[in-house]
Design a protein around this motif. Structure first.
Motif, short mmCIF file in Angstrom:
data_model
loop_
_atom_site.label_atom_id
_atom_site.label_comp_id
_atom_site.label_asym_id
_atom_site.label_seq_id
_atom_site.Cartn_x
_atom_site.Cartn_y
_atom_site.Cartn_z
N LEU A 165 0.83 -1.20 0.00
CA LEU A 165 0.00 0.00 0.00
C LEU A 165 0.87 1.26 0.00
O LEU A 165 1.99 1.25 0.51
CB LEU A 165 -0.92 0.03 1.23
CG LEU A 165 -1.97 -1.07 1.36
CD1 LEU A 165 -2.81 -0.87 2.62
CD2 LEU A 165 -2.90 -1.09 0.14
N PHE A 214 -1.86 -8.82 6.42
CA PHE A 214 -2.79 -9.59 5.59
C PHE A 214 -2.28 -11.00 5.30
O PHE A 214 -2.87 -11.73 4.51
CB PHE A 214 -3.04 -8.87 4.26
CG PHE A 214 -3.75 -7.54 4.39
CD1 PHE A 214 -4.77 -7.37 5.31
CD2 PHE A 214 -3.41 -6.47 3.58
CE1 PHE A 214 -5.43 -6.15 5.43
CE2 PHE A 214 -4.06 -5.25 3.69
CZ PHE A 214 -5.08 -5.09 4.62
N LYS A 238 -1.45 -15.02 6.07
CA LYS A 238 -2.16 -16.09 6.78
C LYS A 238 -1.86 -15.98 8.28
O LYS A 238 -0.69 -15.85 8.68
CB LYS A 238 -1.69 -17.45 6.29
CG LYS A 238 -2.04 -17.76 4.84
CD LYS A 238 -3.51 -18.04 4.67
CE LYS A 238 -3.83 -18.36 3.21
NZ LYS A 238 -5.29 -18.30 2.96
N GLY A 291 -2.41 -13.55 10.08
CA GLY A 291 -2.26 -12.14 10.46
C GLY A 291 -0.84 -11.69 10.77
O GLY A 291 -0.65 -10.64 11.37
N ARG A 320 -6.95 -24.39 17.29
CA ARG A 320 -7.88 -24.55 16.16
C ARG A 320 -7.25 -25.33 15.02
O ARG A 320 -7.94 -25.89 14.18
CB ARG A 320 -8.41 -23.21 15.67
CG ARG A 320 -7.37 -22.27 15.10
CD ARG A 320 -7.97 -20.89 14.88
NE ARG A 320 -8.71 -20.86 13.64
CZ ARG A 320 -8.42 -20.09 12.60
NH1 ARG A 320 -7.39 -19.27 12.67
NH2 ARG A 320 -9.13 -20.11 11.51
N TRP A 339 -3.66 3.27 11.10
CA TRP A 339 -5.08 2.89 11.14
C TRP A 339 -5.92 3.95 10.43
O TRP A 339 -6.77 3.64 9.61
CB TRP A 339 -5.56 2.75 12.59
CG TRP A 339 -5.07 1.54 13.32
CD1 TRP A 339 -3.80 1.04 13.36
CD2 TRP A 339 -5.86 0.68 14.15
NE1 TRP A 339 -3.76 -0.06 14.16
CE2 TRP A 339 -4.99 -0.31 14.67
CE3 TRP A 339 -7.20 0.66 14.51
CZ2 TRP A 339 -5.45 -1.32 15.53
CZ3 TRP A 339 -7.65 -0.34 15.38
CH2 TRP A 339 -6.78 -1.32 15.86
N LEU A 387 -4.09 4.66 6.39
CA LEU A 387 -4.01 3.47 5.52
C LEU A 387 -5.24 2.58 5.68
O LEU A 387 -5.47 1.70 4.85
CB LEU A 387 -2.75 2.65 5.85
CG LEU A 387 -1.39 3.29 5.53
CD1 LEU A 387 -0.26 2.36 5.98
CD2 LEU A 387 -1.26 3.56 4.03
N LYS A 388 -6.01 2.77 6.75
CA LYS A 388 -7.20 1.94 7.02
C LYS A 388 -6.84 0.47 7.23
O LYS A 388 -7.57 -0.42 6.80
CB LYS A 388 -8.23 2.04 5.88
CG LYS A 388 -8.54 3.45 5.42
CD LYS A 388 -9.19 4.27 6.49
CE LYS A 388 -9.49 5.68 5.98
NZ LYS A 388 -9.85 6.58 7.10
N ILE A 389 -5.68 0.23 7.84
CA ILE A 389 -5.32 -1.15 8.14
C ILE A 389 -5.14 -1.32 9.64
O ILE A 389 -4.73 -0.39 10.35
CB ILE A 389 -4.03 -1.60 7.40
CG1 ILE A 389 -2.82 -0.74 7.77
CG2 ILE A 389 -4.25 -1.58 5.90
CD1 ILE A 389 -1.51 -1.24 7.15
N VAL A 390 -5.48 -2.51 10.13
CA VAL A 390 -5.30 -2.86 11.53
C VAL A 390 -3.89 -3.43 11.69
O VAL A 390 -3.57 -4.46 11.08
CB VAL A 390 -6.36 -3.88 11.97
CG1 VAL A 390 -6.06 -4.42 13.35
CG2 VAL A 390 -7.76 -3.25 11.94
N GLY A 411 -0.95 -7.92 12.41
CA GLY A 411 -2.13 -7.17 12.83
C GLY A 411 -2.93 -7.87 13.92
O GLY A 411 -4.14 -7.68 14.00
N ASN A 412 -2.24 -8.63 14.77
CA ASN A 412 -2.96 -9.37 15.82
C ASN A 412 -2.89 -8.62 17.15
O ASN A 412 -1.82 -8.47 17.74
CB ASN A 412 -2.36 -10.76 15.97
CG ASN A 412 -2.59 -11.60 14.72
OD1 ASN A 412 -3.61 -11.45 14.04
ND2 ASN A 412 -1.65 -12.46 14.39
N ASP A 460 -5.61 -7.15 20.71
CA ASP A 460 -6.90 -7.19 21.38
C ASP A 460 -7.62 -5.86 21.15
O ASP A 460 -7.21 -4.82 21.67
CB ASP A 460 -6.66 -7.43 22.87
CG ASP A 460 -7.95 -7.47 23.66
OD1 ASP A 460 -9.04 -7.20 23.08
OD2 ASP A 460 -7.89 -7.77 24.86
N LEU A 461 -8.70 -5.89 20.38
CA LEU A 461 -9.40 -4.65 20.02
C LEU A 461 -10.10 -4.01 21.22
O LEU A 461 -10.55 -2.88 21.14
CB LEU A 461 -10.41 -4.92 18.90
CG LEU A 461 -9.83 -5.29 17.54
CD1 LEU A 461 -10.94 -5.61 16.55
CD2 LEU A 461 -8.96 -4.16 16.99
#
Lengths: 327, 327
Positions: free
Chosen positions: A34, A54, A56, A58, A122, A276, A279-282, A312-313, A315-316
């Motif tokens: 980006l 982005f 696999k 994150g 998982r 954030w 760029l609008k990315i976490v 981008g991992n 805790d929101l």
């Protein structure tokens, strides 16, 4: 690329990175790059962001773990892989093992969050708990290895893992060949080592700069001292960068990295928020560390700069600016 | 595509969308499409996300505004463009006008946030304040138009704007031709109208579904009644979708849209959080509305679904899940 003096252990080579690229293609994402006129105007540089958030799972960790797992012989693979990790590497190794259809054993401290345990289990990996100390982690892994015959895949002190991490830079320089400088975060050093060896092989005159938090500046201290100097109690919001640099990455970083820049936690939070908002990315705090270097390093202005966005991992529910609001 | 019965006003055509595509190429971003195995597993569908949060200005609005501005004759362009908007359209029009080197006049309510005013004025647009009522906005715009001779560019009730918004779908179906269904949010209806006309022209058997908040379900009510039925006091977190559908978009939606789904604010917040956590993208509540439809509409499962992610502009200090924590 320089060759290690005879007698020194063989290090990371371009051939290992090329082989990693072939091995993991199709098993991990080719992540986008980006750009932003707004951030260019804010910093006075021309920035490109390689978005491993982005990737696999994150985070860039999928690259090294997948390379290590698929490089195993059939005989090794039958006995599985093991590691200790409270973070992204454990989940990445579990995913890679599931992809190959082999067992994964992940040692995690008993205080690891439920989210981190879930990310590992998982994929069907077997989790072994241990006390939350480095000594307990290492002795528990040794027990697992003895009991299972599994192959240890260290999060960063492993040439196959380092080679896998270097594949992000191969893609990056294919997408944006004109970069003058690469900025990369430093935790255990695996990503920076892979980045530096790949970059110098492809473009010998590129500058590779490592960036680390001021509160976990073991790489800067170690390069200065010429030997690994751990930071006893790392203190930084960038939780992915608290590890002490490993001997194998350190050897590559001494050979290939021009400079280490340290940044404050305040700069990291500001950088994260700008990424954030614009760029609008976490991105997690660790992934904002290289961009934070732009706020102070005026020598970087007017250059074409590639930034490796590591993951981008996070805790929101606990964002650094919300914490500040509540405090 | 069906043709309007004779006597009816001419509507949005594929030719207008094709012309828009040519006109704005290179002036707006070709945005990426993201996919996620994790979200596919969670929803039982195969999802593709067209990320207009990565569009210039952080929203799809750049497409329509740029098309309208560059479609002006030289004589019109000399007198500039005007609009009233407290949101993304005002900034998008200001940017497009700056790109063409013409004046932009934006009427904004006096209670608009500093951030929104800054987004408009950074492109050199002239802001005229007004009382925060629909009547005041419209009368102030009329004064501006009378004084300047500028061309009004309505945020959605304008064929050139609708045609520009439709270009996102042209790109989307080029990138992922096998989509069975498109999901699109509904505010004033410009994006949905452009989406539907573009999609049906390219792939006549595709299903186009509009999604709107239960607390601002004027499109569903209007389709049911056969005439526009405003919601007097819209009540939803999706602040971009509170507008009443415009007559021109409504005509296209009646012709081309199969179904409207409404979703609760709780579903919108849950969808938004999943998109942040899993896709690692920053999206505003309005942009999470189509994905929220997957939680309830079981008929969508097992389909190849394209989701238009409309934008990523929001105040990071006031995230819905943090609010909930504090409340």
């Amino acid at each position: 690329m320089s060759t290690p003096p005879s007698g020194e252990a063989p290090g990371l080579t371009w051939e290992l990175i090329e082989a990693a690229r072939e091995r993991i293609t199709g098993k991990v994402n080719l992540t986008p790059v980006l750009t932003s006129n707004t951030l260019d105007a804010l910093t006075g540089a021309r920035l490109s962001f390689k978005c491993e958030n982005f990737q696999k799972g994150g985070a860039f960790k999928a690259r090294g773990a997948t390379n290590a797992v698929f490089a195993l012989s059939e005989a090794q693979a039958r006995r599985g892989v093991a590691t200790h990790s409270s973070g992204n590497h454990g989940a990445a190794l579990a995913r890679a093992a599931a992809l190959r259809g082999i067992r994964a054993y992940v040692v995690m401290p008993d205080n690891a969050s439920q989210a981190k345990r879930a990310a590992v289990s998982r994929y069907g990996a077997e989790i072994t708990g241990c006390a939350p100390t480095q000594a307990a982690r290492e002795s528990t892994v040794r027990q697992v290895l003895a009991a299972t015959g599994a192959t240890l895949v260290h999060p960063y002190d492993d040439l196959l893992v380092m080679a896998g991490q270097g594949t992000a830079t191969v893609e990056f320089l294919q997408a944006v060949p004109q970069l003058d400088v690469l900025l990369c975060p430093i935790g255990g050093g695996g990503l920076l080592a892979g980045t530096a060896v790949a970059a110098k092989a492809i473009k010998p005159d590129i500058r590779v700069i490592g960036v680390e938090p001021a509160g976990a500046d073991d790489a800067a201290r170690s390069l200065h001292a010429g030997t690994i100097v751990p930071v006893e109690t790392p203190d930084t919001i960038a939780d992915g960068l608290r590890a002490t640099i490993g001997p194998k990455p350190f050897a590559e970083i001494r050979r290939h990295v021009e400079e280490i820049i340290t940044v404050s936690d305040a700069a990291i939070v500001r950088a994260m928020r700008q990424m954030w908002e614009v760029l609008k990315i976490v991105v997690e705090p660790s992934a904002a560390v290289p961009y934070a270097a732009l706020f102070e390093a005026t020598a970087l202005r007017a250059r074409r700069i590639g930034i490796i966005v590591s993951g981008g991992n996070l805790d929101l529910d606990h964002l650094p600016w919300s914490e500040a609001n509540r405090g």
